[in-house]
Write an enzyme that holds these catalytic residues in place. Structure first.
Site, PDB file in Angstrom:
ATOM      1  N   LYS A  17       0.840  -1.207   0.000  1.00 39.74           N
ATOM      2  CA  LYS A  17       0.000   0.000   0.000  1.00 39.74           C
ATOM      3  C   LYS A  17       0.870   1.250   0.000  1.00 39.74           C
ATOM      4  CE  LYS A  17       0.705   1.314   4.497  1.00 39.74           C
ATOM      5  NZ  LYS A  17       1.559   2.456   4.832  1.00 39.74           N
ATOM      6  N   ASP A 137      -2.819  -1.320  10.701  1.00 41.27           N
ATOM      7  CA  ASP A 137      -3.109  -1.209   9.267  1.00 41.27           C
ATOM      8  C   ASP A 137      -3.835  -2.427   8.698  1.00 41.27           C
ATOM      9  OD1 ASP A 137      -1.937   1.254   9.169  1.00 41.27           O
ATOM     10  OD2 ASP A 137      -0.076   0.591   8.219  1.00 41.27           O
TER      11      ASP A 137
END
Length: 271
Positions: A17, A137
Site C-alpha cells: 500500500k 493497518d
C-alpha cells in the site's frame, strides 16, 4: 485474491500500500496516535501458500521474520476470537521490502485472515475486529483499493477506487521502525497537513495534478529525512517528470506518481 492449487493448499496475493496522505492528529489516552490518511493498494505483492493442518504453526519465509510476526499473530487472534482449533502451514515469498512503510506485514496478516474467514465462514465485521487486534493497518488490507483511514488505523471508510495511475518506488535499504518514528513526533508536528483528504481523493478521480501536488502530505517525511539526510542523494535522481514524489508510511520507501503505465506498479482496486 485466493487461488486453490491442490492438495488442500491455497495461494494468496498480498498487495503493498501507499499513503497518498498521512497526518497525525494527536496522541490518545491509550498510547496510540490518532491518524487520518488516504490509503491505496498497488500491484507490488507478496505471495503466500497456505494450508490448514491439525495443529501447530509452520512458516517458511524467503526473508527472516521475527517469531511474533504478523502472520502468526493473525492465526493466533483468529483462533482466540472464533474458538476454532486448527494448525496452519505458510510459505511466504516476499517482494515487499520489510521496514519500508509499504505495509507488507499487515497485508500478509490480512490475506491470511481473509482466507480463514472464507474457510470458516466468518463475517467481514468479525474479521475487521480480529484484524484490529493484529495490527493498526490490517483492517484496511481486508478491503484494499482506496480508503479513508482514521483512528489508529482501524476505522476504514471505503472510497471509490482510484484508477489510471502508476508509481515507481525508491527503497534506500533502511529499515524504518514505526515505533521510533512515532516517538520522534512532537505535538507541534500534529495537524500540519492540509487536512482536505476527501478533496485530495476527488483530485485523483478528476486527474487534477496540480491539486494532487498541493494536497499530498506525509507527516513522517521531514522527520525521516532529518534522521537520514544521506537518502537525499538518491532522491535527487528519482521521480523525474512525476506528478508528485513523497514518502509512504513511516518510511523508508518513497514513491513517484505517474499516469497509468509510466511507472512499474499500478494502483489496484479493492474487494
Amino acid at each position: 485474491m485466493v487461488e486453490n492449487i491442490g492438495s488442500g493448499s491455497a495461494e494468496l496475493v498480498s498487495y503493498a500500500k501507499l499513503n497518498l496522505y498521512l497526518d497525525v492528529l494527536g496522541k490518545r489516552s491509550d498510547g496510540y496516535h490518532e491518524i487520518v490518511g488516504l490509503f491505496q493498494t498497488i500491484s507490488l505483492h507478496d505471495t503466500l501458500t497456505v494450508e490448514i493442518c491439525d495443529r501447530g504453526f509452520y512458516l517458511e519465509s524467503s526473508v527472516a521474520l521475527p517469531s511474533d510476526n504478523t502472520i502468526k499473530r493473525a492465526w493466533e487472534m483468529f483462533r482466540k476470537n472464533t474458538g476454532k482449533e486448527f494448525g496452519l502451514k505458510v510459505t511466504l515469498k516476499k517482494k515487499i521490502p520489510v521496514g519500508s512503510g509499504l505495509g507488507g506485514g499487515s497485508s500478509n496478516a490480512a490475506a491470511v485472515l481473509r482466507y480463514l474467514g472464507e474457510v470458516f465462514k466468518i463475517p467481514l465485521e468479525d474479521l475487521l475486529n480480529i484484524a484490529a487486534q493484529v495490527g493498526s493497518d490490517v483492517p484496511f488490507f481486508l478491503y484494499g483499493g482506496t480508503a479513508l483511514v482514521r483512528g489508529r488505523g482501524e476505522i476504514v471508510e471505503k472510497l471509490e477506487d482510484i484508477e489510471g495511475y502508476s508509481v515507481d518506488l525508491f527503497f534506500p535499504g533502511i529499515h524504518s521502525s514505526t515505533k521510533e518514528m512515532y516517538l520522534s513526533l512532537t505535538p507541534e508536528m500534529y495537524r500540519k497537513g492540509p487536512g482536505r483528504v476527501e478533496e485530495l481523493h476527488r483530485a485523483y478521480l478528476e486527474r487534477d495534478y496540480e491539486k494532487i501536488r498541493k494536497l499530498s502530505y506525509n507527516v513522517f517525511e521531514k522527520v525521516f529525512l532529518e534522521k537520514h539526510p544521506e537518502v537525499m542523494d538518491g532522491l535527487r535522481n528519482f521521480g523525474d517528470g512525476s506528478i508528485v514524489k513523497m514518502m509512504t508510511g513511516s518510511g523508508s520507501a518513497f514513491f513517484a506518481l505517474y499516469p497509468l503505465d509510466k511507472g512499474n506498479y499500478s494502483f489496484v482496486g479493492g474487494v
